[in-house]
Design a protein around this motif. Structure first.
Motif, PDB file in Angstrom:
ATOM      1  N   HIS A  30       0.834  -1.208   0.000  1.00  0.00           N
ATOM      2  CA  HIS A  30       0.000   0.000   0.000  1.00  0.00           C
ATOM      3  C   HIS A  30       0.866   1.254   0.000  1.00  0.00           C
ATOM      4  O   HIS A  30       1.820   1.352   0.773  1.00  0.00           O
ATOM      5  CB  HIS A  30      -0.924  -0.007   1.223  1.00  0.00           C
ATOM      6  N   HIS A  31       0.502   2.219  -0.835  1.00  0.00           N
ATOM      7  CA  HIS A  31       1.292   3.443  -0.957  1.00  0.00           C
ATOM      8  C   HIS A  31       1.231   4.350   0.276  1.00  0.00           C
ATOM      9  O   HIS A  31       2.047   5.257   0.408  1.00  0.00           O
ATOM     10  CB  HIS A  31       0.880   4.224  -2.203  1.00  0.00           C
ATOM     11  N   ASP A  32       0.302   4.122   1.169  1.00  0.00           N
ATOM     12  CA  ASP A  32       0.206   4.930   2.383  1.00  0.00           C
ATOM     13  C   ASP A  32       1.045   4.376   3.536  1.00  0.00           C
ATOM     14  O   ASP A  32       0.936   4.844   4.667  1.00  0.00           O
ATOM     15  CB  ASP A  32      -1.245   5.063   2.842  1.00  0.00           C
ATOM     16  N   TYR A  33       1.872   3.383   3.250  1.00  0.00           N
ATOM     17  CA  TYR A  33       2.755   2.804   4.263  1.00  0.00           C
ATOM     18  C   TYR A  33       4.201   2.863   3.798  1.00  0.00           C
ATOM     19  O   TYR A  33       4.479   2.811   2.605  1.00  0.00           O
ATOM     20  CB  TYR A  33       2.418   1.329   4.522  1.00  0.00           C
ATOM     21  N   CYS A  34       5.077   2.948   4.755  1.00  0.00           N
ATOM     22  CA  CYS A  34       6.502   2.754   4.519  1.00  0.00           C
ATOM     23  C   CYS A  34       6.907   1.579   5.395  1.00  0.00           C
ATOM     24  O   CYS A  34       6.777   1.639   6.626  1.00  0.00           O
ATOM     25  CB  CYS A  34       7.306   3.999   4.904  1.00  0.00           C
ATOM     26  N   VAL A  35       7.340   0.498   4.778  1.00  0.00           N
ATOM     27  CA  VAL A  35       7.803  -0.672   5.514  1.00  0.00           C
ATOM     28  C   VAL A  35       9.269  -0.866   5.155  1.00  0.00           C
ATOM     29  O   VAL A  35       9.598  -1.156   4.003  1.00  0.00           O
ATOM     30  CB  VAL A  35       6.987  -1.935   5.175  1.00  0.00           C
ATOM     31  N   ALA A  36      10.122  -0.645   6.123  1.00  0.00           N
ATOM     32  CA  ALA A  36      11.568  -0.760   5.911  1.00  0.00           C
ATOM     33  C   ALA A  36      12.099  -1.953   6.680  1.00  0.00           C
ATOM     34  O   ALA A  36      11.591  -2.291   7.753  1.00  0.00           O
ATOM     35  CB  ALA A  36      12.272   0.521   6.363  1.00  0.00           C
ATOM     36  N   VAL A  37      13.117  -2.588   6.121  1.00  0.00           N
ATOM     37  CA  VAL A  37      13.754  -3.714   6.795  1.00  0.00           C
ATOM     38  C   VAL A  37      15.255  -3.465   6.876  1.00  0.00           C
ATOM     39  O   VAL A  37      15.836  -2.765   6.047  1.00  0.00           O
ATOM     40  CB  VAL A  37      13.482  -5.062   6.086  1.00  0.00           C
ATOM     41  N   ALA A  38      15.861  -4.054   7.896  1.00  0.00           N
ATOM     42  CA  ALA A  38      17.307  -4.036   8.059  1.00  0.00           C
ATOM     43  C   ALA A  38      17.794  -5.465   7.914  1.00  0.00           C
ATOM     44  O   ALA A  38      17.294  -6.363   8.589  1.00  0.00           O
ATOM     45  CB  ALA A  38      17.684  -3.492   9.438  1.00  0.00           C
ATOM     46  N   GLY A  39      18.728  -5.654   7.036  1.00  0.00           N
ATOM     47  CA  GLY A  39      19.309  -6.973   6.845  1.00  0.00           C
ATOM     48  C   GLY A  39      20.771  -6.965   7.253  1.00  0.00           C
ATOM     49  O   GLY A  39      21.497  -6.011   6.981  1.00  0.00           O
ATOM     50  N   VAL A  40      21.180  -8.022   7.923  1.00  0.00           N
ATOM     51  CA  VAL A  40      22.583  -8.213   8.281  1.00  0.00           C
ATOM     52  C   VAL A  40      22.943  -9.623   7.855  1.00  0.00           C
ATOM     53  O   VAL A  40      22.317 -10.587   8.295  1.00  0.00           O
ATOM     54  CB  VAL A  40      22.822  -8.015   9.798  1.00  0.00           C
ATOM     55  N   ASN A  41      23.932  -9.724   6.984  1.00  0.00           N
ATOM     56  CA  ASN A  41      24.347 -11.030   6.467  1.00  0.00           C
ATOM     57  C   ASN A  41      23.162 -11.839   5.932  1.00  0.00           C
ATOM     58  O   ASN A  41      23.006 -13.007   6.244  1.00  0.00           O
ATOM     59  CB  ASN A  41      25.104 -11.826   7.532  1.00  0.00           C
ATOM     60  N   HIS A  42      22.325 -11.184   5.135  1.00  0.00           N
ATOM     61  CA  HIS A  42      21.158 -11.815   4.495  1.00  0.00           C
ATOM     62  C   HIS A  42      20.131 -12.328   5.497  1.00  0.00           C
ATOM     63  O   HIS A  42      19.351 -13.221   5.200  1.00  0.00           O
ATOM     64  CB  HIS A  42      21.596 -12.937   3.559  1.00  0.00           C
ATOM     65  N   GLU A  43      20.110 -11.759   6.686  1.00  0.00           N
ATOM     66  CA  GLU A  43      19.169 -12.152   7.740  1.00  0.00           C
ATOM     67  C   GLU A  43      18.382 -10.920   8.162  1.00  0.00           C
ATOM     68  O   GLU A  43      18.939  -9.824   8.264  1.00  0.00           O
ATOM     69  CB  GLU A  43      19.968 -12.702   8.928  1.00  0.00           C
ATOM     70  N   LEU A  44      17.072 -11.085   8.403  1.00  0.00           N
ATOM     71  CA  LEU A  44      16.259  -9.976   8.884  1.00  0.00           C
ATOM     72  C   LEU A  44      16.705  -9.611  10.290  1.00  0.00           C
ATOM     73  O   LEU A  44      16.612 -10.416  11.214  1.00  0.00           O
ATOM     74  CB  LEU A  44      14.769 -10.350   8.879  1.00  0.00           C
ATOM     75  N   ALA A  45      17.207  -8.397  10.433  1.00  0.00           N
ATOM     76  CA  ALA A  45      17.681  -7.934  11.738  1.00  0.00           C
ATOM     77  C   ALA A  45      16.679  -7.005  12.405  1.00  0.00           C
ATOM     78  O   ALA A  45      16.708  -6.829  13.621  1.00  0.00           O
ATOM     79  CB  ALA A  45      19.024  -7.230  11.586  1.00  0.00           C
ATOM     80  N   GLY A  46      15.781  -6.415  11.622  1.00  0.00           N
ATOM     81  CA  GLY A  46      14.796  -5.515  12.185  1.00  0.00           C
ATOM     82  C   GLY A  46      13.878  -4.979  11.109  1.00  0.00           C
ATOM     83  O   GLY A  46      14.111  -5.182   9.917  1.00  0.00           O
TER      84      GLY A  46
END
Length: 140
Positions: free
Chosen positions: A54-70
């Motif tokens: 959805h364009h009304d959201y910003c969903v950001a992810v942090a990856g460390v060594n190809h792993e979801l960190a946050g």
């Protein structure tokens, strides 16, 4: 002859916008870190996927060594961004990943011309979360 050993330094997080494949891992992290002990599962995979798409959201992810960190989820509203969720995996906490995710939300909010962000911290005992928000410029 071998050279000096290099210390085991964690890789810097890669911050990016989430894609559909991130929905389930984000939801699982939300369930274990944010929604633990609550009835139901509010941010389930379907809801996270809806936010990603959805364009009304910003969903950001942090990856460390190809792993979801946050991850961080923000919803754009009337000239403001509401920070819905922000979590960092226990193994990656206290490494500025939360700050990097918050900075991504702030940058995306500013790019849309928004100057107000709102976040609700549901537990006053969440000192690291309170510190992060204060460092990012939030007022309590």
């Amino acid at each position: 002859m071998t050279g000096p050993s290099t210390p085991n330094i964690p890789a810097a997080p890669a911050i990016r916008l989430a894609v559909a494949a991130d929905a389930r891992p984000i939801a699982q992290m939300s369930r274990s870190l944010v929604e633990a002990g609550l009835r139901g599962w509010s941010w389930n995979p379907a809801r996270v996927l809806g936010a990603i798409q959805h364009h009304d959201y910003c969903v950001a992810v942090a990856g460390v060594n190809h792993e979801l960190a946050g991850f961080a989820i923000g919803e754009f509203g009337d000239n403001q961004l509401h920070v819905s969720l922000l979590a960092v995996a226990r193994a990656h906490q206290r490494r500025s990943i939360g700050r990097a995710l918050m900075e991504r939300l702030i940058a995306d909010s500013a790019a849309r011309g928004f100057r107000l962000m709102i976040a609700v911290i549901g537990d006053s005992a969440q000192t690291p979360s309170i510190e992060l928000h204060c460092t990012a410029g939030f007022q309590m």
